[in-house]
Design a protein around this motif. Structure first.
Motif, short mmCIF file in Angstrom:
data_model
loop_
_atom_site.label_atom_id
_atom_site.label_comp_id
_atom_site.label_asym_id
_atom_site.label_seq_id
_atom_site.Cartn_x
_atom_site.Cartn_y
_atom_site.Cartn_z
N ILE A 39 0.83 -1.21 0.00
CA ILE A 39 0.00 0.00 0.00
C ILE A 39 0.86 1.26 0.00
O ILE A 39 0.56 2.23 -0.69
CB ILE A 39 -0.97 0.00 1.20
N SER A 40 1.96 1.25 0.73
CA SER A 40 2.82 2.44 0.78
C SER A 40 3.52 2.70 -0.55
O SER A 40 3.94 3.82 -0.82
CB SER A 40 3.84 2.34 1.91
N ALA A 41 3.63 1.67 -1.39
CA ALA A 41 4.26 1.83 -2.70
C ALA A 41 3.32 2.47 -3.72
O ALA A 41 3.77 2.88 -4.80
CB ALA A 41 4.75 0.48 -3.22
N LEU A 42 2.04 2.58 -3.40
CA LEU A 42 1.08 3.17 -4.33
C LEU A 42 1.29 4.69 -4.43
O LEU A 42 1.64 5.34 -3.45
CB LEU A 42 -0.36 2.91 -3.85
N SER A 43 1.03 5.22 -5.63
CA SER A 43 1.04 6.68 -5.78
C SER A 43 -0.21 7.23 -5.11
O SER A 43 -1.13 6.48 -4.76
CB SER A 43 1.03 7.04 -7.27
N ASP A 44 -0.26 8.54 -4.94
CA ASP A 44 -1.45 9.15 -4.35
C ASP A 44 -2.69 8.82 -5.18
O ASP A 44 -3.76 8.54 -4.64
CB ASP A 44 -1.29 10.67 -4.23
N SER A 45 -2.55 8.86 -6.49
CA SER A 45 -3.67 8.55 -7.38
C SER A 45 -4.12 7.10 -7.23
O SER A 45 -5.32 6.82 -7.17
CB SER A 45 -3.25 8.83 -8.83
#
Length: 102
Positions: A39-45
């Protein structure tokens, strides 16, 4: 030195220090923690998109129990990004207890 749970147990005459509740939710907390890197690897989008997908699942009537770990992992990451605060495991447990009590 007495633990806070022991101190409060003595004041309120209860023997439960919360350990049984912590143990009850330990497995779910472990799953939430296991999702943290993904989850932390996801971009804000991507994080917003993940939130939208979770909302859609809830609106379709899917039980939150089926996606609770993912929802809590997303909320934890959003808190880290927006507030600069990472909820502790016991705070996740508090949220789960409140959800169950509704």
């Amino acid at each position: 030195m007495a633990s806070l749970g022991g101190l409060l147990g003595g004041i309120f005459k209860g023997g439960d220090t919360g350990e049984s509740t912590r143990q009850q939710y330990a497995g779910t907390v472990s799953v939430i923690n296991g999702l943290e890197a993904e989850i932390s690897a996801l971009s804000d989008s991507e994080l917003r998109d993940r939130t939208s997908v979770l909302k859609q699942r809830a609106q379709r009537g899917e039980s939150l129990i089926l996606f609770l770990p993912e929802a809590f992992a997303v909320v934890r990451e959003a808190s880290k990004r927006v507030l600069g605060l990472r909820p502790f495991d016991v705070q996740l447990i508090g949220g789960m207890v409140l959800h169950r009590a509704r």
